[in-house]
Design an enzyme around this catalytic site. Structure first.
Site, short mmCIF file in Angstrom:
data_model
loop_
_atom_site.label_atom_id
_atom_site.label_comp_id
_atom_site.label_asym_id
_atom_site.label_seq_id
_atom_site.Cartn_x
_atom_site.Cartn_y
_atom_site.Cartn_z
N HIS A 50 0.85 -1.19 0.00
CA HIS A 50 0.00 0.00 0.00
C HIS A 50 0.88 1.24 0.00
CE1 HIS A 50 0.57 -0.67 4.43
NE2 HIS A 50 0.81 0.63 4.38
P1 TYD Z 1 -1.88 -3.07 7.08
O1 TYD Z 1 -1.42 -1.69 7.34
O2 TYD Z 1 -2.51 -3.37 5.75
O3 TYD Z 1 -0.71 -4.13 7.34
P2 TYD Z 1 0.73 -4.36 6.64
O4 TYD Z 1 1.07 -3.12 5.88
O5 TYD Z 1 1.65 -4.58 7.79
O6 TYD Z 1 0.63 -5.57 5.78
O7 TYD Z 1 -2.90 -3.43 8.24
C1 TYD Z 1 -3.39 -4.75 8.44
C2 TYD Z 1 -4.70 -4.67 9.19
O8 TYD Z 1 -4.53 -4.07 10.48
C3 TYD Z 1 -5.77 -3.85 8.47
O9 TYD Z 1 -7.00 -4.52 8.62
C4 TYD Z 1 -5.82 -2.57 9.24
C5 TYD Z 1 -5.39 -2.95 10.63
N1 TYD Z 1 -4.64 -1.88 11.32
C6 TYD Z 1 -5.22 -1.19 12.38
O10 TYD Z 1 -6.38 -1.45 12.77
N2 TYD Z 1 -4.48 -0.22 13.03
C7 TYD Z 1 -3.24 0.10 12.64
O11 TYD Z 1 -2.58 0.98 13.26
C8 TYD Z 1 -2.64 -0.60 11.53
C9 TYD Z 1 -1.25 -0.29 11.04
C10 TYD Z 1 -3.38 -1.58 10.91
#
Ligand code: TYD
Length: 140
Positions: A50
């Site tokens: 992302h």
């Molecule tokens: P995501 O940022 O997509 O994870 P990564 O980049 O590490 O693969 O987040 C994964 C899930 O966690 C998504 O459903 C959103 C949730 N999330 C939160 O609720 N709070 C947060 O601070 C973060 C970073 C993610």
């Protein structure tokens, strides 16, 4: 590219161990509103995938080794976080992927804002459209 590796202050010695720290707005260029961390990442699994419209972040790896790949839509740069005194500052507008390169690696993130799902761009083609229309041009 304004993303950069930084080295935290390191206090201690080999015989005693070390302590590192950073302070909001002093050692990093934003106020920290949120800390989160990712762990137990199986080797070979791609995380991230992302970009953020506005969020700035500092990433560091207190244990293990994490490879972070940053993409501005034109150029890709790879950073290795393999030491607890090393951090990666990421400005807004970069697509990021990351991988754990060692079992048990932990990736910590200090972020400039709370969790706001609307700040995420989770589709790569949409990210390229933001790049094309110059959404981050004033900064990057
Ligand atoms: P995501 O940022 O997509 O994870 P990564 O980049 O590490 O693969 O987040 C994964 C899930 O966690 C998504 O459903 C959103 C949730 N999330 C939160 O609720 N709070 C947060 O601070 C973060 C970073 C993610």
């Amino acid at each position: 590219m304004n993303n950069k590796l930084i080295y935290f202050k390191k206090i201690g010695m080999k015989e005693l161990g070390y302590l590192s720290f950073f302070e909001s707005s002093k050692d990093i260029p934003f106020e920290i509103k949120r800390i989160y961390y990712t762990y137990s990442i199986p080797l070979g699994v791609k995380r991230g995938m992302h970009a953020h419209k506005e969020l700035q972040q500092l990433m560091w790896c207190p244990y293990g080794e994490i490879e972070v790949i940053l993409d501005d839509g034109k150029t890709i740069e790879t950073f290795t976080l393999d030491s607890p005194d090393k951090g990666l500052l990421i400005v807004r507008g970069y697509w990021r992927d990351f991988y754990a390169k060692k079992e048990g690696s932990v990736l910590c993130v200090a972020a400039s804002d709370y969790y706001i799902e609307e700040d995420y761009i989770r589709d790569y083609d949409e990210f390229l459209k933001y790049v094309e229309k110059g959404y981050w041009n004033d900064e990057n």
